[in-house]
Design a protein around this motif. Structure first.
Motif, short mmCIF file in Angstrom:
data_model
loop_
_atom_site.label_atom_id
_atom_site.label_comp_id
_atom_site.label_asym_id
_atom_site.label_seq_id
_atom_site.Cartn_x
_atom_site.Cartn_y
_atom_site.Cartn_z
N SER A 91 -24.39 -14.44 14.95
CA SER A 91 -25.46 -14.86 15.85
C SER A 91 -26.83 -14.74 15.21
O SER A 91 -27.66 -15.64 15.33
CB SER A 91 -25.42 -14.02 17.13
OG SER A 91 -24.19 -14.17 17.78
N CYS A 92 -27.09 -13.62 14.58
CA CYS A 92 -28.39 -13.39 13.95
C CYS A 92 -28.41 -13.85 12.50
O CYS A 92 -29.41 -14.39 12.02
CB CYS A 92 -28.77 -11.92 14.01
SG CYS A 92 -29.00 -11.32 15.69
N GLY A 146 -17.75 -14.10 10.41
CA GLY A 146 -16.38 -13.91 9.96
C GLY A 146 -16.15 -12.62 9.18
O GLY A 146 -15.01 -12.21 9.01
N TYR A 147 -17.21 -11.98 8.70
CA TYR A 147 -17.04 -10.72 7.97
C TYR A 147 -16.82 -9.58 8.96
O TYR A 147 -17.39 -9.55 10.04
CB TYR A 147 -18.28 -10.37 7.15
CG TYR A 147 -18.43 -11.17 5.88
CD1 TYR A 147 -17.76 -10.80 4.73
CD2 TYR A 147 -19.25 -12.30 5.84
CE1 TYR A 147 -17.91 -11.51 3.55
CE2 TYR A 147 -19.41 -13.03 4.68
CZ TYR A 147 -18.74 -12.63 3.54
OH TYR A 147 -18.89 -13.35 2.38
#
Length: 116
Positions: A81-82, A88-89
């Motif tokens: 989001s940021c 995905g990590y």
């Protein structure tokens, strides 16, 4: 607590308060991860920051295995989001990238579990 809590709530001045309360929670918990985090959260104020710092201290002392399994299971891959590039990590993937292969043993007089 009253020695470090700021009377108003000026966001720019909360770091000294949060760090002081986090260290207090960490020491009162004897370095135990769960107790340090719950103590910090229950102090109120900037509780998310205080608990994160207290948990970081206890985690640095005991490693990732100190995190209760049910808490760790609730952490999933980052949504991005940021920081879209992080999508995905998992937080542990990032931790592996940030930690040296053979860290030196830290020392801190008076901190439970660390050599003097």
């Amino acid at each position: 607590r009253s020695a470090v809590v700021i009377g108003g709530y000026p966001w720019t001045d909360l770091a000294p308060e949060a760090v002081g309360l986090a260290f207090g929670a960490f020491m009162a918990a004897g370095g135990d991860f769960r107790t340090a985090v719950l103590t910090a959260v229950n102090m109120g104020r900037d509780a998310d920051t205080t608990a994160a710092v207290a948990g970081a201290l206890a985690g640095a002392l005991h490693g990732a295995s100190a995190i209760p399994e049910e808490w760790a299971a609730a952490i999933g891959p980052v949504r991005g989001s940021c920081l879209p590039s992080m999508r995905g990590y998992h937080v542990l993937d990032i931790a592996e990238l940030l930690t040296p292969a053979a860290p030196d043993t830290p020392t801190a007089p008076g901190v439970p579990g660390l050599p003097e």
